[in-house]
Design a protein around this motif. Structure first.
Motif, PDB file in Angstrom:
ATOM      1  N   PRO A 176      35.346 -18.288   7.978  1.00 49.19           N
ATOM      2  CA  PRO A 176      34.137 -17.796   9.704  1.00 49.19           C
ATOM      3  C   PRO A 176      32.554 -18.706   9.111  1.00 49.19           C
ATOM      4  CG  PRO A 176      36.264 -16.598   9.227  1.00 49.19           C
ATOM      5  CD  PRO A 176      35.840 -17.497   8.403  1.00 49.19           C
ATOM      6  N   SER A 177      31.831 -19.012  10.242  1.00 51.14           N
ATOM      7  CA  SER A 177      30.589 -19.621   9.601  1.00 51.14           C
ATOM      8  C   SER A 177      29.733 -18.630   8.989  1.00 51.14           C
ATOM      9  CB  SER A 177      29.881 -20.149  10.929  1.00 51.14           C
ATOM     10  OG  SER A 177      29.862 -19.362  12.104  1.00 51.14           O
ATOM     11  N   GLU A 178      29.945 -17.111   9.598  1.00 48.46           N
ATOM     12  CA  GLU A 178      29.148 -16.106   8.794  1.00 48.46           C
ATOM     13  C   GLU A 178      28.602 -16.104   7.634  1.00 48.46           C
ATOM     14  OE1 GLU A 178      31.176 -14.562  10.862  1.00 48.46           O
ATOM     15  OE2 GLU A 178      31.809 -12.888  10.140  1.00 48.46           O
ATOM     16  N   TYR A 179      29.885 -16.543   6.194  1.00 44.58           N
ATOM     17  CA  TYR A 179      29.738 -16.558   4.928  1.00 44.58           C
ATOM     18  C   TYR A 179      28.829 -18.186   4.566  1.00 44.58           C
ATOM     19  CZ  TYR A 179      33.334 -13.242   5.889  1.00 44.58           C
ATOM     20  OH  TYR A 179      34.013 -12.652   6.522  1.00 44.58           O
ATOM     21  N   GLN A 180      28.943 -18.826   5.112  1.00 42.32           N
ATOM     22  CA  GLN A 180      28.262 -19.755   4.437  1.00 42.32           C
ATOM     23  C   GLN A 180      27.128 -19.974   3.588  1.00 42.32           C
ATOM     24  OE1 GLN A 180      26.958 -22.997   7.688  1.00 42.32           O
ATOM     25  NE2 GLN A 180      27.009 -24.454   5.982  1.00 42.32           N
ATOM     26  N   GLY A 181      25.789 -19.392   3.587  1.00 39.25           N
ATOM     27  CA  GLY A 181      25.271 -18.987   2.935  1.00 39.25           C
ATOM     28  C   GLY A 181      25.436 -18.848   1.580  1.00 39.25           C
ATOM     29  N   TRP A 182      26.050 -17.755   1.541  1.00 38.43           N
ATOM     30  CA  TRP A 182      26.037 -17.944   0.345  1.00 38.43           C
ATOM     31  C   TRP A 182      26.588 -18.938  -0.622  1.00 38.43           C
ATOM     32  CZ3 TRP A 182      23.484 -14.684  -2.264  1.00 38.43           C
ATOM     33  CH2 TRP A 182      23.275 -13.225  -2.073  1.00 38.43           C
ATOM     34  N   ASN A 183      27.848 -18.834   0.522  1.00 33.71           N
ATOM     35  CA  ASN A 183      28.495 -20.295  -0.233  1.00 33.71           C
ATOM     36  C   ASN A 183      28.006 -21.564  -0.983  1.00 33.71           C
ATOM     37  OD1 ASN A 183      31.488 -19.648  -0.292  1.00 33.71           O
ATOM     38  ND2 ASN A 183      31.316 -19.582   1.556  1.00 33.71           N
ATOM     39  N   ILE A 184      26.793 -21.698   0.696  1.00 31.07           N
ATOM     40  CA  ILE A 184      25.726 -23.018  -0.032  1.00 31.07           C
ATOM     41  C   ILE A 184      25.406 -22.553  -1.386  1.00 31.07           C
ATOM     42  CG2 ILE A 184      23.958 -24.092   0.021  1.00 31.07           C
ATOM     43  CD1 ILE A 184      24.036 -23.928   3.106  1.00 31.07           C
ATOM     44  N   ILE A 185      24.577 -21.599  -1.798  1.00 30.43           N
ATOM     45  CA  ILE A 185      24.352 -20.888  -3.302  1.00 30.43           C
ATOM     46  C   ILE A 185      25.246 -21.235  -4.082  1.00 30.43           C
ATOM     47  CG2 ILE A 185      23.456 -19.059  -3.920  1.00 30.43           C
ATOM     48  CD1 ILE A 185      21.588 -18.389  -1.798  1.00 30.43           C
ATOM     49  N   ALA A 186      26.259 -21.140  -3.708  1.00 35.89           N
ATOM     50  CA  ALA A 186      27.425 -20.699  -4.731  1.00 35.89           C
ATOM     51  C   ALA A 186      27.916 -22.574  -5.013  1.00 35.89           C
ATOM     52  CB  ALA A 186      28.586 -20.638  -4.519  1.00 35.89           C
ATOM     53  N   SER A 187      28.094 -23.415  -3.718  1.00 38.05           N
ATOM     54  CA  SER A 187      28.263 -24.914  -4.356  1.00 38.05           C
ATOM     55  C   SER A 187      26.854 -24.739  -5.169  1.00 38.05           C
ATOM     56  CB  SER A 187      28.649 -25.020  -3.094  1.00 38.05           C
ATOM     57  OG  SER A 187      29.872 -24.695  -2.088  1.00 38.05           O
ATOM     58  N   LEU A 188      26.105 -25.026  -5.320  1.00 41.90           N
ATOM     59  CA  LEU A 188      25.119 -25.432  -5.603  1.00 41.90           C
ATOM     60  C   LEU A 188      24.800 -24.895  -6.863  1.00 41.90           C
ATOM     61  CD1 LEU A 188      21.578 -25.245  -3.391  1.00 41.90           C
ATOM     62  CD2 LEU A 188      23.228 -27.320  -3.658  1.00 41.90           C
ATOM     63  N   GLY A 189      25.282 -23.434  -7.212  1.00 44.36           N
ATOM     64  CA  GLY A 189      25.555 -23.205  -8.876  1.00 44.36           C
ATOM     65  C   GLY A 189      26.163 -23.994  -9.332  1.00 44.36           C
ATOM     66  N   GLY A 190      27.654 -24.309  -9.039  1.00 43.45           N
ATOM     67  CA  GLY A 190      28.455 -24.931  -9.074  1.00 43.45           C
ATOM     68  C   GLY A 190      28.085 -26.240  -9.633  1.00 43.45           C
ATOM     69  N   PHE A 191      27.442 -26.969  -8.760  1.00 43.81           N
ATOM     70  CA  PHE A 191      27.342 -28.461  -8.538  1.00 43.81           C
ATOM     71  C   PHE A 191      26.358 -28.252 -10.328  1.00 43.81           C
ATOM     72  CE2 PHE A 191      27.689 -28.870  -4.904  1.00 43.81           C
ATOM     73  CZ  PHE A 191      29.328 -29.518  -4.922  1.00 43.81           C
ATOM     74  N   LEU A 192      25.504 -27.346 -10.119  1.00 40.56           N
ATOM     75  CA  LEU A 192      24.616 -27.202 -12.013  1.00 40.56           C
ATOM     76  C   LEU A 192      25.152 -27.336 -13.209  1.00 40.56           C
ATOM     77  CD1 LEU A 192      21.427 -26.854 -12.654  1.00 40.56           C
ATOM     78  CD2 LEU A 192      21.790 -24.828 -12.079  1.00 40.56           C
ATOM     79  N   LEU A 193      26.432 -26.163 -12.606  1.00 39.38           N
ATOM     80  CA  LEU A 193      27.839 -26.663 -13.901  1.00 39.38           C
ATOM     81  C   LEU A 193      28.030 -27.381 -14.484  1.00 39.38           C
ATOM     82  CD1 LEU A 193      28.953 -23.079 -13.253  1.00 39.38           C
ATOM     83  CD2 LEU A 193      27.802 -23.284 -15.032  1.00 39.38           C
ATOM     84  N   GLY A 194      28.388 -28.177 -13.009  1.00 41.53           N
ATOM     85  CA  GLY A 194      28.612 -29.897 -13.838  1.00 41.53           C
ATOM     86  C   GLY A 194      27.811 -30.825 -14.086  1.00 41.53           C
ATOM     87  N   VAL A 195      26.794 -30.088 -14.151  1.00 40.20           N
ATOM     88  CA  VAL A 195      25.961 -31.353 -14.444  1.00 40.20           C
ATOM     89  C   VAL A 195      25.635 -30.645 -16.282  1.00 40.20           C
ATOM     90  CG1 VAL A 195      23.059 -31.548 -15.166  1.00 40.20           C
ATOM     91  CG2 VAL A 195      24.327 -32.020 -12.752  1.00 40.20           C
ATOM     92  N   SER A 196      25.515 -29.423 -15.992  1.00 37.07           N
ATOM     93  CA  SER A 196      25.617 -28.700 -17.435  1.00 37.07           C
ATOM     94  C   SER A 196      25.939 -29.490 -19.048  1.00 37.07           C
ATOM     95  CB  SER A 196      25.457 -26.872 -17.164  1.00 37.07           C
ATOM     96  OG  SER A 196      27.216 -26.461 -17.788  1.00 37.07           O
ATOM     97  N   VAL A 197      27.490 -29.712 -18.581  1.00 32.92           N
ATOM     98  CA  VAL A 197      28.720 -29.611 -19.722  1.00 32.92           C
ATOM     99  C   VAL A 197      27.771 -31.505 -20.003  1.00 32.92           C
ATOM    100  CG1 VAL A 197      30.501 -28.842 -18.703  1.00 32.92           C
ATOM    101  CG2 VAL A 197      29.718 -31.017 -18.107  1.00 32.92           C
ATOM    102  N   LEU A 198      27.283 -31.849 -19.257  1.00 36.85           N
ATOM    103  CA  LEU A 198      26.927 -33.119 -20.155  1.00 36.85           C
ATOM    104  C   LEU A 198      25.649 -33.396 -21.309  1.00 36.85           C
ATOM    105  CD1 LEU A 198      25.928 -35.325 -16.391  1.00 36.85           C
ATOM    106  CD2 LEU A 198      27.855 -35.103 -17.906  1.00 36.85           C
ATOM    107  N   PRO A 199      24.413 -32.677 -21.458  1.00 38.43           N
ATOM    108  CA  PRO A 199      23.439 -32.088 -22.254  1.00 38.43           C
ATOM    109  C   PRO A 199      24.587 -31.699 -23.710  1.00 38.43           C
ATOM    110  CG  PRO A 199      23.078 -30.460 -20.872  1.00 38.43           C
ATOM    111  CD  PRO A 199      23.856 -31.814 -20.199  1.00 38.43           C
ATOM    112  N   PHE A 200      25.646 -31.155 -23.290  1.00 34.31           N
ATOM    113  CA  PHE A 200      26.477 -30.701 -24.692  1.00 34.31           C
ATOM    114  C   PHE A 200      27.369 -31.937 -24.710  1.00 34.31           C
ATOM    115  CE2 PHE A 200      31.267 -29.295 -25.653  1.00 34.31           C
ATOM    116  CZ  PHE A 200      30.462 -28.537 -26.734  1.00 34.31           C
ATOM    117  N   ILE A 201      28.205 -32.850 -23.945  1.00 32.57           N
ATOM    118  CA  ILE A 201      29.124 -33.252 -24.641  1.00 32.57           C
ATOM    119  C   ILE A 201      27.521 -34.622 -24.941  1.00 32.57           C
ATOM    120  CG2 ILE A 201      30.075 -35.363 -24.027  1.00 32.57           C
ATOM    121  CD1 ILE A 201      30.731 -33.689 -21.533  1.00 32.57           C
ATOM    122  N   ALA A 202      27.336 -34.815 -24.354  1.00 32.28           N
ATOM    123  CA  ALA A 202      25.848 -35.752 -25.117  1.00 32.28           C
ATOM    124  C   ALA A 202      25.677 -35.613 -27.331  1.00 32.28           C
ATOM    125  CB  ALA A 202      24.730 -35.913 -24.496  1.00 32.28           C
ATOM    126  N   ASN A 203      25.288 -33.634 -27.085  1.00 30.73           N
ATOM    127  CA  ASN A 203      24.903 -33.306 -27.946  1.00 30.73           C
ATOM    128  C   ASN A 203      25.375 -33.401 -28.734  1.00 30.73           C
ATOM    129  OD1 ASN A 203      23.784 -31.905 -30.164  1.00 30.73           O
ATOM    130  ND2 ASN A 203      22.975 -30.181 -28.806  1.00 30.73           N
TER     131      ASN A 203
END
Ligand code: HEA
Ligand code: HEA
Ligand code: CUA
Ligand SMILES: [Cu+2]
Lengths: 222, 564, 306
Positions: free
Chosen positions: B467-494
């Protein structure tokens, strides 16, 4: 139970002299051949420890089956589907059971002979155990073929075949282990430095028998 | 052919390796060296982490909007099923086994594990099992889609007339992984009980070893019940039996009991080694002995013991009678007591220390702090009256990600950074490590905190549309999730960069105590030139040369009796 | 007197913590959906209590860690020991006892509230058909308290249906306000979960088992019943509208649907026939395969008398 074997070598006339055979092979191949005689370290103690905790863990699988069986049986009003008789503790089954249980004694005697360096006696007793195990398996097969219900005959059939089948697999593994140990006893000097394999097989066999006692009570006597 | 005790060192099957080199090719061989196996475990499972993470990225991608627009429903269901399964059974549990493989023999002063060949076999079961599981994406009807619990009778509903199906692949893969875990557990327990160096009494073992011991005992006691359940499920699925089919007389609730009898302890199998990592890293960077060593060591066993008796808290809303709900609510809360002992011990260890905030320390402290959050929501869930409101909502998802990711995965990163110099003989780049930490810490909270309000508001889990009333928090969670996806890159490079070209590490770059730091980096095949004689308690930070050569002049026992 | 001063600071710290966590605990009420049953108030009280304790522990420990990070930093090359203490028996006993007491307190509150919850139908949901009692008898046995109405809740993949006392079957759940209604939960093929967030109530329905709960809504309005036990492909769409209304409105509605059944579209079937456009499409088995099932769930017997 996990008696440490004495290390004094017994008079070993076993026909297979692995070291001599090994020498006949080119060097690169040699490293893939099993070596007789085990290792000089005492692998027996930690080996038996590891094997014992493995068996304890394994018994939980059986426990989960027993639990399932007990709950299903307690909560099912008519356990026997109409017109079908459950497994009966017939003489045939009882003989089978007696054979399996007494083989525990035989295997214990076999291991004792090995401890006392009576290699020949060991082989005979060991072979006897394996034969008794095989007899049990065949008997179980006959029993299966004579039952009036199949795997899909309700909960009765499903639990009966899964439980006895899983136990039968263990008996089969035990027999296979026994055959391997028997063959290895013909390798000269194989048991000089210890016989972890034999002790483990013995323990395993007792385990399989113990499980059968519970299984028998649940399936046939309840 | 001789059968000398150091046979391993001259095993002609294994290529020669010089002590001071970390040669990656070496790790592609079949080896019985616990250090090689440990690294093989860790690298393999990290790959699975990336795969599981990729699935999570798709999940978060779908949940940005209330409607379906990225994946269709069967695929979404497959995504979270495999995400959960991969993360638990192919990432955290086997990674912990790998880390323990590497460290336990070193920490207790042994030359290898008790059964090296068995050890190698345990590892080599994992890649096939994992590949089998992932490959089910290629099946005509896709992988299992019934969640990582695979509750019957739903999990028995796979398209009729298809003997080869994703659910079957899932079952077989899990049985294989279970066998691997049991072989590993036998090996670990035997190693810890039998192969401790002279003087390494139980109460001189590092807490990491204690936690591995407790976790592996749990594997031995509880895992077989999952195996049993899976075998029965397989019979129902493929051979037409009816054990879990309610409409044919069976009882699906039995499966729930058998499943959680393992899968609850499984969460402590995952968490205990993480607690052990905190107990190693925090003292080293606070320069304090671990506070309350004995109580922390025993708390590991206490957690393991209590956690055997709490599984019904996952079934509060199932067909569970009242007495069971109340009883298991109480036992579940009891876990907070030994765990609290641990948490207080960590805090006291840092207190009045001389803190060095290097990367491992940042990860350990961040993980420990977020663990408190996840643990406290755990105790809330254990209160069954409250759980009836949030069961199967995102509140639960938030609770456990605060532990499985924000605590355990953070702890794993702490461990990787901490022992990286020991394993590879190279130092990693500190700046990249710090970047990795901050991205992960911020991303983790952004992703998983919003799940709590969502759950309280009633958003159920395992839905691709909401239901659309839950969208707000979900957007934040997804943005955070994508940030996590990015976060492994410096680790692998390192990691890759530092293995190839990092500065050489000394034997003990952190000035830490513990036997693993007394040998070279990386350690030789047999770990120690000479098996050490242990005369000191662990965490002897007042006494930096705790395991030094001239032991006669040291007075470790005195330090141990030094109570404030 | 540094000792005294330290204790003074500690007292202030703890007082501040109590104040803040109490405040957070009060906020907890606002994080929840509206309270539509009497039970909801009790659950929220428990949640607020848990939040207070949780916040106290979390903030206490985290602020100690932060304090250490801020004030106990080492100079870059100082690898000397921080302090030599390896433990302190008194302190360790203290922090073992404290959680024990806290846990006892929480457990007590929980049991207390669970007793008051009056989700009474949950008694004896595991029925041992040992005595081969007919299912109905067993159900009557655990009738917890007299309920004005009994509504049968039938969950199937993927819709809810409700059979009312006058044998009307409908896809909407209507409940009279301030009255106890007994809900007999039944599932057709797989496990489903009955969950209305505003009711703070959640119970699985298991095929072949009779599970009953009693609800007493106290607030009129429209709510959403959501399946909360994953049940396959269209699980997310397995919702139903719930109306809590006055006795009269309820009776009126019942009479009306008995006359003239209301057709409601089955969300899963609707989506199956007009599936949304997604970036990735698999075409995997959904469980709703043929048009027969479409016809079945839209047939009039679904909405009207049977
Ligand atoms: C490794 C991971 C891990 C860990 C360590 C925990 C730890 C705990 N978990 Fe969690 N849990 C999961 C992973 C984990 N969990 C997963 C994966 C699920 C969901 C599975 C699924 O459904 O898919 C789950 C679900 C779950 C549920 C079921 C919810 C539901 O489905 O409705 C419950 C209910 O009781 C629960 C409780 C707890 C408790 C009481 C602890 C305790 O061990 C926490 C103890 C720790 C502390 C409390 C903090 C430190 C203590 C102190 C500082 C002392 C003082 C504190 C107090 C007195 C409160 N968990
Ligand atoms: C045990 C460990 C674990 C870990 C570490 C994680 C990590 C994450 N999990 Fe989850 N999760 C579970 C265990 C875990 N999870 C379980 C058990 C479930 C329940 C399943 C069920 O209901 O059955 C679940 C369910 C679950 C859900 C609920 C789905 C639903 O109910 O509908 C969500 C939703 O957001 C989610 C998100 C995430 C995210 C964003 C991460 C992030 O932390 C992930 C971060 C990932 C990365 C950092 C790597 C990203 C990698 C790349 C971008 C590069 C990829 C490249 C290649 C492969 C080459 N997880
Ligand atoms: Cu419908 Cu679960
Ligand atoms: Cu749990």
């Amino acid at each position: 139970m996990t008696r440490s074997p004495s290390t004094s070598p017994h008079n070993d006339e076993s026909p297979i002299n692995l070291e001599r055979i090994r020498q006949k092979f080119p060097r690169w191949l040699r490293r893939f051949l099993p070596s007789g005689g085990g290792s000089h370290e005492d692998h027996h103690g930690k080996g038996m420890f590891g094997f014992t905790i493995f068996l304890l863990s394994e018994s939980i699988v059986f426990l989960s089956f027993f639990f399932t069986y007990a709950v299903l049986r307690l909560t099912t009003p008519n356990w026997l589907p109409a017109g079908i008789s459950g497994p009966e503790p017939s003489t045939f089954v009882i003989i089978n059971t007696v054979i399996l249980l007494s083989s525990s004694l035989v295997i214990q005697l076999a291991e004792r002979s090995l401890n006392h360096h009576h290699l020949k006696q060991f082989r005979w007793l060991w072979l006897l155990t394996a034969l008794m195990g095989t007899y049990f398996l065949i008997g179980q097969g006959i029993e299966w073929s004579q039952l009036h219900f199949g795997l899909r005959t309700g909960l009765l059939g499903a639990t009966f075949y899964i439980l006895t089948g899983f136990h039968g697999l263990h008996v089969l593994s035990g027999v296979i282990l026994q055959v391997i140990m028997l063959v290895r006893s013909f390798i000269r000097g194989n048991y000089n430095q210890g016989h972890f394999g034999v002790s483990a097989t013995t323990l395993f066999w007792h385990f399989v028998d113990g499980i059968w006692v519970i299984l028998f009570s649940l399936l046939y006597l309840w | 052919m001789t059968h000398s005790s150091n046979e391993g060192a001259t095993n002609p099957l294994e290529p020669e390796r010089s002590n001071q080199q970390f040669n990656w090719r070496y790790y592609l061989h079949f080896s019985t060296d616990h250090k090689v196996i440990g690294v093989q475990y860790m690298v393999t499972t990290f790959t699975f982490f990336l795969i599981g993470g990729l699935l999570a990225m798709l999940i978060r991608g779908e949940l940005v909007t209330p409607e379906l627009n990225l994946v269709d429903r069967p695929l979404y269901n497959a995504l979270f099923t495999l995400h959960g399964t991969v993360m638990i059974f192919l990432w955290i549990i086997p990674f912990n086994a790998g880390l323990a493989n590497y460290l336990v023999p070193l920490m207790i002063g042994a030359r290898d594990m008790a059964f090296p060949l068995l050890n190698a076999l345990s590892f080599w079961l994992i890649p096939p099992a994992g590949i089998l599981l992932i490959s089910s994406f290629l099946l005509p009807n896709g992988p299992a889609q019934t969640g990582w619990w695979s509750y019957p009778p739903m999990s028995l509903q796979f398209p009729p007339g298809q003997p080869i199906n994703g659910q079957l692949f899932w079952i077989i893969s899990l049985i294989l992984l279970g066998i691997s875990s049991i072989m590993g557990a036998v090996n670990f327990v035997t190693t810890i009980v039998w192969l401790r160096a002279p003087g390494m009494t139980f109460f001189r073992m590092p807490v990491f070893v204690w936690s591995v011991l407790s976790a592996q005992l749990l594997q031995l006691i509880n895992l077989p019940s999952l195996t049993g359940a899976l075998i029965l499920l397989m019979f129902d699925l493929s051979l037409g039996t009816n054990i879990f089919k309610p409409l044919e007389g069976g009882d699906p609730v039995i499966y729930q009991h058998l499943f959680w009898f393992y899968s609850h302890p499984a969460v402590y199998i995952m968490a205990l080694p993480a607690f052990g990592i905190f107990a190693e890293v925090l003292p080293a960077f606070a320069r304090n002995p671990l506070f309350g060593y004995r109580s922390l060591a025993l708390a590991s066993l206490g957690i393991a013991l209590v956690s055997i008796f709490v599984w019904v808290h996952h079934m509060f809303a199932s067909a569970t009678p009242d007495w069971m709900r109340v009883l298991f609510a109480i036992t579940s809360m009891l876990v907070a007591i030994p765990t609290g002992v641990k948490a207080f011990g960590w805090t006291a260890t840092i207190w009045k220390g001389k803190l060095h905030l290097d990367t491992p320390m940042l990860f350990a402290m961040g993980g420990a702090a977020m663990f408190l959050f996840g643990g406290i929501t755990g105790v809330m869930l254990a209160a069954n009256s409250f759980d009836l409101h949030v069961n199967n909502t995102y509140f639960v998802v938030g609770h456990f990600h605060y532990i499985v990711f924000n605590t355990i995965t953070m702890a794993i990163f702490a461990a990787i950074y901490f022992w990286f110099p020991k394993i590879t003989g190279r130092m990693f780049a500190e700046g990249w490590g710090k970047l990795h930490f901050w991205l992960t810490f911020i991303g983790a909270n952004l992703t998983f905190f919003p799940m709590h309000p969502l759950g309280l508001q009633g958003m159920v889990r395992r839905v691709a549309s909401y239901p659309s009333e839950y969208q707000g928090w979900n957007i934040i969670a997804s943005l955070g999730g994508f940030l996590l996806g990015v976060s492994v890159l410096p680790f692998i490079a390192n990691a890759i960069g530092s293995i190839l070209d990092g500065p050489r590490a000394t034997d003990n770059p952190w000035e830490a105590t513990g036997l693993e730091w007394t040998t070279s980096s990386p350690p030789p095949r047999d770990n120690f030139a000479e098996i050490p004689q242990v005369i000191f308690p662990p965490y002897n930070y007042g006494n930096p040369r705790a395991y030094g050569e001239d032991s006669a002049t040291q007075s470790g026992e005195e330090v141990s009796s030094h109570n404030e | 007197m540094p000792q005294f001063f330290e204790y003074f600071l500690l007292t202030i710290f703890i007082a501040g913590l109590i104040f803040i966590s109490h405040w957070i605990g009060q906020q907890a009420y606002t994080w929840m959906p509206p309270q539509a049953t009497a039970e909801a108030q009790r659950v929220d009280d428990l949640f607020s209590f848990l939040t207070t304790i949780g916040a106290f522990i979390l903030l206490g420990l985290v602020s100690m860690m932060l304090y250490s990070v801020l004030f106990y930093r080492a100079k870059p090359d100082d690898y000397s020991e921080g302090h030599p203490s390896r433990g302190n028996a008194k302190l360790e006993i203290f922090w073992t006892i404290t959680p024990i007491l806290l846990v006892a307190w929480i457990a007590f509150q929980n049991i207390n509230i669970y007793k008051q919850l009056n989700i009474l139908g949950l008694k004896q949901i595991v029925q041992f058909p040992l005595d081969a009692a007919p299912a109905e008898a067993a159900m009557v046995q655990n009738t917890p308290k007299p309920a004005a109405e009994t509504i049968q809740v039938i969950a199937k993949q993927w819709n809810w249906r409700f059979r009312y006392p006058n044998d009307v079957i409908n896809r909407e759940l209507h409940l009279p306000v301030n009255e106890s209604t007994r809900l007999n939960l039944q599932a057709e093929e797989v496990i489903h979960g009955f969950y209305i967030p505003e009711f703070r109530l959640r119970q699985d329905a298991i095929p072949g088992r009779d599970i009953a709960i009693v609800v007493t809504p106290i607030r009129t309005g429209k709510y959403r019943l959501q399946d909360a036990e994953f049940s396959g492909t269209y699980f997310a769409l397995m919702q139903a509208d719930v109306y809590v209304e006055s006795r009269e409105a309820y009776e009126r509605w019942l009479a009306r649907v008995a006359q003239q059944p209301i057709e409601l579209v089955d969300a899963a079937v609707a989506e199956q026939s007009r599936s949304p456009r997604t970036l990735l499409k698999t075409g995997w088995y959904t469980g709703l395969s043929d048009s027969a099932s479409v016809a079945d769930s839209l047939s009039p017997k679904d909405g009207g008398n049977s």
